[in-house]
Design a protein around this motif. Structure first.
Motif, PDB file in Angstrom:
ATOM      1  N   ARG A  23      57.209  49.869 -93.213  1.00 15.48           N
ATOM      2  CA  ARG A  23      58.367  50.051 -92.328  1.00 15.48           C
ATOM      3  C   ARG A  23      59.536  50.679 -93.092  1.00 15.48           C
ATOM      4  O   ARG A  23      60.506  50.012 -93.438  1.00 15.48           O
ATOM      5  CB  ARG A  23      58.789  48.705 -91.738  1.00 15.48           C
ATOM      6  CG  ARG A  23      57.844  48.089 -90.734  1.00 15.48           C
ATOM      7  CD  ARG A  23      57.810  48.867 -89.400  1.00 15.48           C
ATOM      8  NE  ARG A  23      59.120  49.078 -88.822  1.00 15.48           N
ATOM      9  CZ  ARG A  23      59.724  48.242 -87.993  1.00 15.48           C
ATOM     10  NH1 ARG A  23      59.122  47.133 -87.611  1.00 15.48           N
ATOM     11  NH2 ARG A  23      60.922  48.520 -87.532  1.00 15.48           N
ATOM     12  N   PRO A  24      59.478  51.980 -93.352  1.00 14.42           N
ATOM     13  CA  PRO A  24      60.578  52.624 -94.072  1.00 14.42           C
ATOM     14  C   PRO A  24      61.905  52.561 -93.319  1.00 14.42           C
ATOM     15  O   PRO A  24      62.974  52.521 -93.933  1.00 14.42           O
ATOM     16  CB  PRO A  24      60.102  54.060 -94.272  1.00 14.42           C
ATOM     17  CG  PRO A  24      58.996  54.257 -93.299  1.00 14.42           C
ATOM     18  CD  PRO A  24      58.410  52.906 -93.035  1.00 14.42           C
ATOM     19  N   ASP A  25      61.857  52.531 -91.990  1.00 14.89           N
ATOM     20  CA  ASP A  25      63.077  52.419 -91.195  1.00 14.89           C
ATOM     21  C   ASP A  25      63.773  51.086 -91.468  1.00 14.89           C
ATOM     22  O   ASP A  25      64.987  51.034 -91.691  1.00 14.89           O
ATOM     23  CB  ASP A  25      62.763  52.561 -89.703  1.00 14.89           C
ATOM     24  CG  ASP A  25      61.749  51.520 -89.216  1.00 14.89           C
ATOM     25  OD1 ASP A  25      60.777  51.218 -89.963  1.00 14.89           O
ATOM     26  OD2 ASP A  25      61.913  50.997 -88.096  1.00 14.89           O
ATOM     27  N   LEU A  26      63.003  50.032 -91.493  1.00  8.62           N
ATOM     28  CA  LEU A  26      63.535  48.704 -91.776  1.00  8.62           C
ATOM     29  C   LEU A  26      64.022  48.629 -93.223  1.00  8.62           C
ATOM     30  O   LEU A  26      65.075  48.041 -93.507  1.00  8.62           O
ATOM     31  CB  LEU A  26      62.449  47.664 -91.510  1.00  8.62           C
ATOM     32  CG  LEU A  26      62.839  46.205 -91.567  1.00  8.62           C
ATOM     33  CD1 LEU A  26      63.996  45.894 -90.635  1.00  8.62           C
ATOM     34  CD2 LEU A  26      61.626  45.352 -91.218  1.00  8.62           C
ATOM     35  N   ALA A  27      63.288  49.260 -94.121  1.00  7.67           N
ATOM     36  CA  ALA A  27      63.698  49.297 -95.531  1.00  7.67           C
ATOM     37  C   ALA A  27      65.061  49.953 -95.662  1.00  7.67           C
ATOM     38  O   ALA A  27      65.950  49.431 -96.356  1.00  7.67           O
ATOM     39  CB  ALA A  27      62.658  50.047 -96.361  1.00  7.67           C
ATOM     40  N   ARG A  28      65.263  51.079 -95.008  1.00 11.06           N
ATOM     41  CA  ARG A  28      66.556  51.780 -95.084  1.00 11.06           C
ATOM     42  C   ARG A  28      67.685  50.903 -94.557  1.00 11.06           C
ATOM     43  O   ARG A  28      68.772  50.844 -95.142  1.00 11.06           O
ATOM     44  CB  ARG A  28      66.496  53.098 -94.314  1.00 11.06           C
ATOM     45  CG  ARG A  28      65.746  54.197 -95.047  1.00 11.06           C
ATOM     46  CD  ARG A  28      65.884  55.549 -94.345  1.00 11.06           C
ATOM     47  NE  ARG A  28      65.336  55.541 -92.993  1.00 11.06           N
ATOM     48  CZ  ARG A  28      64.049  55.767 -92.702  1.00 11.06           C
ATOM     49  NH1 ARG A  28      63.181  56.004 -93.665  1.00 11.06           N
ATOM     50  NH2 ARG A  28      63.641  55.755 -91.446  1.00 11.06           N
ATOM     51  N   GLU A  29      67.443  50.214 -93.440  1.00 11.93           N
ATOM     52  CA  GLU A  29      68.488  49.365 -92.861  1.00 11.93           C
ATOM     53  C   GLU A  29      68.849  48.215 -93.801  1.00 11.93           C
ATOM     54  O   GLU A  29      70.028  47.926 -94.013  1.00 11.93           O
ATOM     55  CB  GLU A  29      68.054  48.810 -91.504  1.00 11.93           C
ATOM     56  CG  GLU A  29      69.131  47.922 -90.885  1.00 11.93           C
ATOM     57  CD  GLU A  29      68.792  47.424 -89.494  1.00 11.93           C
ATOM     58  OE1 GLU A  29      69.710  46.900 -88.849  1.00 11.93           O
ATOM     59  OE2 GLU A  29      67.624  47.546 -89.063  1.00 11.93           O
ATOM     60  N   LEU A  30      67.849  47.562 -94.380  1.00 15.83           N
ATOM     61  CA  LEU A  30      68.116  46.445 -95.291  1.00 15.83           C
ATOM     62  C   LEU A  30      68.878  46.916 -96.528  1.00 15.83           C
ATOM     63  O   LEU A  30      69.850  46.277 -96.960  1.00 15.83           O
ATOM     64  CB  LEU A  30      66.815  45.760 -95.694  1.00 15.83           C
ATOM     65  CG  LEU A  30      66.113  44.971 -94.591  1.00 15.83           C
ATOM     66  CD1 LEU A  30      64.709  44.570 -95.031  1.00 15.83           C
ATOM     67  CD2 LEU A  30      66.937  43.761 -94.174  1.00 15.83           C
TER      68      LEU A  30
END
Length: 191
Positions: free
Chosen positions: A8-15
């Protein structure tokens, strides 16, 4: 985590984005560089970060290395570590992080820090000596259970001896802060 990257790169970026912004706010707060309005905004942002991480935990359990990558898993840990206004959430995050450690999907040092933080926040002595207070007198270790065996417990989770850990924190504080200008804050070793 696969060779191609986190699931989940999208979630990684947000975190990572949230943790980076939170760290910048904390640094300003510790240096007393926030006015009353900014302090309120900071508090609101911390609650929003906790709410987002709560959603992530509900949907995915602990966001570990496979799901979000090493850097974002560290970011999630940092957000949980600083969710001091929500003790129930912090304890739940500690449990999920422990499960991720057992599954080989998170760092045991992160769990030790978060576990200590939950103990300190509940008024109990910590296990691993990862939590210190920054006061006008310098860096002081928060109370520890059975201090005589502290270094042995630290070794079981891959932490250096307490003298080394405290020295690292003192050096970091000397670089980052004017100790005499700070209010009392809880610090954690960098993991």
């Amino acid at each position: 985590m696969t060779a191609a990257g986190p699931l989940r790169p999208d979630l990684a970026r947000e975190l990572i984005d949230r943790a980076t912004k939170a760290a910048a706010r904390r640094a300003k707060r510790v240096r007393n560089q926030l006015d009353a309005v900014q302090l309120g905004q900071d508090r609101h942002a911390e609650h929003a970060d906790t709410k987002v991480l709560r959603r992530v935990l509900a949907e995915h359990d602990w966001p570990g290395h496979r799901l979000v990558g090493i850097e974002a898993a560290r970011a999630a840990w940092s957000l949980a570590l600083h969710a001091d206004d929500d003790a129930d959430f912090q304890r739940a995050a500690t449990t999920l992080l422990e499960r991720a450690v057992q599954a080989g999907d998170a760092r045991v040092q992160h769990w030790a820090h978060l576990f200590d933080r939950t103990l300190v926040n509940s008024g109990r002595p910590q296990e691993f000596g990862t939590q210190q207070l920054l006061t006008t007198n310098g860096v002081e270790l928060c109370p520890v259970r059975a201090p005589g065996s502290l270094d042995q417990r630290r070794a079981t989770v891959g932490l250096s001896p307490i003298a080394t850990g405290l020295e690292k924190v003192r050096l970091r504080c000397a670089q980052d802060h004017q100790v005499g200008d700070c209010s009392t804050v809880v610090l954690a070793e960098v993991a």
